[in-house]
Design a protein around this motif. Structure first.
Motif, PDB file in Angstrom:
ATOM      1  N   SER A   1      79.447  26.039  37.544  1.00  0.00           N
ATOM      2  CA  SER A   1      79.171  25.577  38.906  1.00  0.00           C
ATOM      3  C   SER A   1      78.065  26.377  39.581  1.00  0.00           C
ATOM      4  N   LYS A   2      77.740  27.560  39.027  1.00  0.00           N
ATOM      5  CA  LYS A   2      76.715  28.417  39.612  1.00  0.00           C
ATOM      6  C   LYS A   2      75.330  28.167  38.996  1.00  0.00           C
ATOM      7  N   ALA A   3      75.273  27.223  38.040  1.00  0.00           N
ATOM      8  CA  ALA A   3      73.998  26.948  37.374  1.00  0.00           C
ATOM      9  C   ALA A   3      73.013  26.286  38.338  1.00  0.00           C
ATOM     10  N   VAL A   4      71.776  26.754  38.318  1.00  0.00           N
ATOM     11  CA  VAL A   4      70.727  26.176  39.153  1.00  0.00           C
ATOM     12  C   VAL A   4      69.474  25.972  38.296  1.00  0.00           C
ATOM     13  N   THR A   5      68.643  25.044  38.718  1.00  0.00           N
ATOM     14  CA  THR A   5      67.381  24.789  38.030  1.00  0.00           C
ATOM     15  C   THR A   5      66.229  25.238  38.910  1.00  0.00           C
ATOM     16  N   VAL A   6      65.379  26.088  38.368  1.00  0.00           N
ATOM     17  CA  VAL A   6      64.222  26.574  39.123  1.00  0.00           C
ATOM     18  C   VAL A   6      62.949  26.231  38.362  1.00  0.00           C
ATOM     19  N   LYS A   7      61.847  26.144  39.089  1.00  0.00           N
ATOM     20  CA  LYS A   7      60.571  25.841  38.472  1.00  0.00           C
ATOM     21  C   LYS A   7      59.804  27.123  38.203  1.00  0.00           C
ATOM     22  N   GLU A   8      59.182  27.181  37.039  1.00  0.00           N
ATOM     23  CA  GLU A   8      58.306  28.305  36.705  1.00  0.00           C
ATOM     24  C   GLU A   8      56.894  27.758  36.536  1.00  0.00           C
ATOM     25  N   HIS A   9      55.926  28.417  37.146  1.00  0.00           N
ATOM     26  CA  HIS A   9      54.528  27.976  37.101  1.00  0.00           C
ATOM     27  C   HIS A   9      53.722  28.888  36.171  1.00  0.00           C
ATOM     28  N   TYR A  10      52.789  28.281  35.425  1.00  0.00           N
ATOM     29  CA  TYR A  10      51.952  29.043  34.499  1.00  0.00           C
ATOM     30  C   TYR A  10      50.627  28.318  34.274  1.00  0.00           C
ATOM     31  N   LYS A  11      49.712  28.971  33.608  1.00  0.00           N
ATOM     32  CA  LYS A  11      48.403  28.414  33.298  1.00  0.00           C
ATOM     33  C   LYS A  11      48.279  28.168  31.794  1.00  0.00           C
ATOM     34  N   VAL A  12      47.580  27.087  31.435  1.00  0.00           N
ATOM     35  CA  VAL A  12      47.175  26.847  30.053  1.00  0.00           C
ATOM     36  C   VAL A  12      45.658  26.964  30.001  1.00  0.00           C
ATOM     37  N   ILE A  13      45.161  27.918  29.217  1.00  0.00           N
ATOM     38  CA  ILE A  13      43.718  28.169  29.144  1.00  0.00           C
ATOM     39  C   ILE A  13      43.180  27.564  27.850  1.00  0.00           C
ATOM     40  N   SER A  14      42.135  26.763  27.970  1.00  0.00           N
ATOM     41  CA  SER A  14      41.467  26.160  26.808  1.00  0.00           C
ATOM     42  C   SER A  14      40.259  27.001  26.432  1.00  0.00           C
ATOM     43  N   ALA A  15      40.064  27.175  25.137  1.00  0.00           N
ATOM     44  CA  ALA A  15      38.938  27.991  24.676  1.00  0.00           C
ATOM     45  C   ALA A  15      38.413  27.460  23.357  1.00  0.00           C
ATOM     46  N   MET A  16      37.236  27.942  22.995  1.00  0.00           N
ATOM     47  CA  MET A  16      36.670  27.631  21.682  1.00  0.00           C
ATOM     48  C   MET A  16      36.609  28.926  20.885  1.00  0.00           C
ATOM     49  N   LEU A  17      37.168  28.903  19.680  1.00  0.00           N
ATOM     50  CA  LEU A  17      37.116  30.063  18.786  1.00  0.00           C
ATOM     51  C   LEU A  17      36.933  29.546  17.359  1.00  0.00           C
ATOM     52  N   PRO A  18      35.679  29.259  16.960  1.00  0.00           N
ATOM     53  CA  PRO A  18      35.429  28.714  15.621  1.00  0.00           C
ATOM     54  C   PRO A  18      35.614  29.775  14.533  1.00  0.00           C
TER      55      PRO A  18
ATOM     56  N   SER B   1      39.893  27.043  12.601  1.00  0.00           N
ATOM     57  CA  SER B   1      40.112  27.110  14.042  1.00  0.00           C
ATOM     58  C   SER B   1      38.864  26.657  14.768  1.00  0.00           C
ATOM     59  N   ASN B   2      39.031  26.001  15.899  1.00  0.00           N
ATOM     60  CA  ASN B   2      37.907  25.677  16.766  1.00  0.00           C
ATOM     61  C   ASN B   2      38.395  25.600  18.207  1.00  0.00           C
ATOM     62  N   ASP B   3      38.958  24.450  18.623  1.00  0.00           N
ATOM     63  CA  ASP B   3      39.538  24.340  19.963  1.00  0.00           C
ATOM     64  C   ASP B   3      40.923  24.970  19.973  1.00  0.00           C
ATOM     65  N   VAL B   4      41.155  25.924  20.865  1.00  0.00           N
ATOM     66  CA  VAL B   4      42.432  26.635  20.912  1.00  0.00           C
ATOM     67  C   VAL B   4      42.925  26.715  22.360  1.00  0.00           C
ATOM     68  N   THR B   5      44.192  27.021  22.521  1.00  0.00           N
ATOM     69  CA  THR B   5      44.766  27.233  23.858  1.00  0.00           C
ATOM     70  C   THR B   5      45.671  28.454  23.841  1.00  0.00           C
ATOM     71  N   PHE B   6      45.839  29.060  25.005  1.00  0.00           N
ATOM     72  CA  PHE B   6      46.836  30.111  25.189  1.00  0.00           C
ATOM     73  C   PHE B   6      47.312  30.034  26.635  1.00  0.00           C
ATOM     74  N   THR B   7      48.369  30.742  26.952  1.00  0.00           N
ATOM     75  CA  THR B   7      48.970  30.624  28.289  1.00  0.00           C
ATOM     76  C   THR B   7      48.959  31.958  29.036  1.00  0.00           C
ATOM     77  N   TYR B   8      49.044  31.825  30.368  1.00  0.00           N
ATOM     78  CA  TYR B   8      49.278  32.983  31.224  1.00  0.00           C
ATOM     79  C   TYR B   8      50.438  32.636  32.149  1.00  0.00           C
ATOM     80  N   GLY B   9      51.358  33.561  32.304  1.00  0.00           N
ATOM     81  CA  GLY B   9      52.471  33.385  33.220  1.00  0.00           C
ATOM     82  C   GLY B   9      53.694  32.727  32.622  1.00  0.00           C
ATOM     83  N   TYR B  10      53.595  32.256  31.389  1.00  0.00           N
ATOM     84  CA  TYR B  10      54.745  31.607  30.752  1.00  0.00           C
ATOM     85  C   TYR B  10      55.818  32.665  30.470  1.00  0.00           C
ATOM     86  N   GLY B  11      56.988  32.480  31.069  1.00  0.00           N
ATOM     87  CA  GLY B  11      58.071  33.442  30.888  1.00  0.00           C
ATOM     88  C   GLY B  11      58.072  34.566  31.920  1.00  0.00           C
TER      89      GLY B  11
END
Length: 546
Positions: A104-121, A140-150
């Motif tokens: 009954s104490k369970a709640v849902t919250v939103k977490e915000h983060y960034k997805v960064i697109s990059a090129m690394l051939p 490898s060529n088009d890649v992504t990584f995140t900031y703020g996830y977790g």
């Protein structure tokens, strides 16, 4: 009284876990004489600094084979890795829902983060001492990584403020993580193919509590653990091998001494068969199969027996391509000498244009195309976006691959429409245009041609795959399947078709009815509906069948 003498009262199977060392045999072994290699890395030193990677440390820590001797100059083969200039392309705001608390104490919250697109051939090429290309690809060529996830940012404003204040370090950390991950995957891919890699494996033996055999079982398990440990430290030794052989002989004797159909004896029979199978398996001996069959027939511990069966299939494949070897084999490199092949190992501070983008708008790769008349044209493949390792084709895709070439003195650009070509080749990979045999109705595919990736080809048979990502915006992109075509037939056999899947063993046995060995292998379940097994079957058909 008799039961007491045989030690068959109140028996219970107990698992004893161990960790053993073994040699992971190569999937595509090189010729035995190819014992030495060099590693060449090319890239911009300033760009590596931007990714927080030191070239000298990278070279020292990576691509170190255990079954080949690494040299600085020359070598029987060379691994060249080219890292193009990295570039941040943009970022996007994302969010996810996270549940916190329970009941009954369970709640849902939103977490915000960034997805960064990059090129690394990142590209790699493996050449033999004569300079012949053994393998090449763009990993490898088009890649992504995140900031703020977790990190638990509850609002986009707070997250964005933290992101904007630390962009430089975020980009450095993100590119470093992507680079490290891509290089780990590349090294694993190459070593799985060609190296004899020392590895550790957690395994399970069975003890039988309440049995007179328990003490002997414990003793032999301890001896086997000690023997495998000596392999880890010193390599193969006759003493260690003898200990393991003695343990297997003892466990095998239990399958003869105790009856698998007798309720009071079957657990002893099972423990003996299972332990013999495990020890044989990780030594790389095919006798493991017969012991596994005995353990399976008892009908106890079905999950563990089934898992062991999967390892048996892998062992059979390993030994088929590594004749005369086992899982404790390591090549003797004590007298290995590198030929003067002209290779230079080390890091070279340069950025080849082919990996850093072009005036044509993307990554490029040299290759050729063959038209419907059979005429071959040399030229350049251009990838406006995406990677040559996952190309997109067709005029309907704005980011589709283009082929730039000259015809009759004129510059021509082809969108590689399968209706107009027979096939093409780039990056060490051949593609063919052929009739569509997707999972749709015959009416939907009639008269259509699509692109297939050539997995194997000989004068007797071809194995091809259609990839979902080839046509991301069209109906042809819905299916992913493997087709087999014999040279003496016009038909393409679609192994992904439902009618084929439902009766796979019988269908494949019928397909290879002109090769009794292959037909029987399918009926026995030794070959599965997987790309690697279809290629394996085609090679057997080419090399061993009339």
């Amino acid at each position: 009284m008799l039961l007491m003498c045989l030690g068959l009262t109140a028996q219970s199977l107990k698992v004893q876990k161990s960790t053993i060392s073994y040699v992971d045999l190569p999937n595509e072994p090189m010729a035995p004489e190819m014992q030495t290699y060099s590693v060449t890395v090319k890239g911009s030193k300033s760009d590596w600094t931007k990714m927080n990677v030191m070239p000298s440390k990278f070279l020292k820590a990576n691509f170190n084979f255990t079954g080949k001797k690494r040299v600085e100059k020359g070598g029987h083969f060379n691994i060249e890795i080219v890292v193009g200039a990295s570039e941040i392309l943009g970022d996007a705001n994302e969010s996810r829902d996270i549940k916190k608390g329970t009941g009954s104490k369970a709640v849902t919250v939103k977490e915000h983060y960034k997805v960064i697109s990059a090129m690394l051939p990142i590209t790699y090429t493996i050449k033999d001492a004569s300079g012949k290309v053994m393998e090449e690809d763009i990993t490898s060529n088009d890649v992504t990584f995140t900031y703020g996830y977790g990190k638990g940012y509850k609002t986009r404003v707070i997250m964005s403020k933290a992101y904007e204040s630390s962009k430089a370090s975020i980009y450095m950390d993100g590119l470093n993580r992507v680079f490290t991950s891509e290089m780990e995957k590349l090294e694993t891919t190459i070593r799985d193919k060609y190296d004899y890699a020392k590895k550790e494996q957690k395994i399970e033996f069975f003890l039988l509590k309440g049995s007179d055999e328990d003490a002997n079982m414990s003793k032999h398990i301890a001896n086997v653990e000690k023997a495998f440990a000596s392999y880890k430290e010193d390599g193969a030794s006759d003493g260690a091998k003898s200990e393991i052989e003695a343990a297997i002989e003892y466990w095998a004797s239990l399958t003869k001494k105790y009856d698998a159909s007798n309720k009071k004896e079957k657990k002893v029979h099972f423990a003996g068969a299972f332990n013999a199978a495990v020890a044989s398996l990780w030594m790389g001996w095919l006798d493991a199969g017969k012991y596994h069959a005995k353990a399976k027939n008892v009908g106890v511990k079905k999950f563990r027996t089934a898992e062991l069966g999967k390892e048996m299939v892998i062992l059979e494949k390993d030994l088929e391509v590594n004749e005369g070897m086992d899982r404790q084999y390591l090549p003797d490199l004590s007298s290995a000498e590198a030929p003067d092949s002209g290779f230079e190992g080390g890091f070279f501070d340069e950025v080849p244009a082919s990996t850093s983008g072009t005036s044509m708008g993307g990554v490029i790769s040299e290759g050729y195309m063959v038209d419907l008349a059979g005429t071959k044209y040399e030229g350049t493949f251009v990838f406006p976006s995406g990677s040559p390792s996952s190309p997109k084709f067709g005029s309907k895709s704005k980011s589709g691959v283009e082929f730039h070439y000259e015809k009759d003195g004129q510059k021509v650009v082809s969108d590689l429409n399968p209706k107009n070509i027979s096939g093409f080749h780039f990056n060490g990979q051949t593609y063919a245009a052929a009739d569509a045999v997707g999972l749709g109705s015959a009416l939907m595919t009639k008269g259509k041609r699509i692109i297939y990736q050539m997995l194997y080809h000989s004068d007797k048979i071809a194995v091809m795959a259609h990839r979902q990502y080839f046509y991301p915006t069209t109906k042809e992109g819905h299916d992913e399947f493997v087709v087999v075509k014999k040279a003496n037939e016009d038909k393409l056999h679609n192994t992904g078709d439902l009618s084929f899947v439902m009766k796979f063993k019988k269908k494949m046995a019928a397909l290879y009815e002109d090769c009794s060995k292959l037909s029987q292998m399918y009926l026995d379940g030794k070959l599965r509906n997987e790309e690697a097994d279809h290629v394996r079957a085609a090679k057997i058909y080419t090399d061993e069948c009339k």
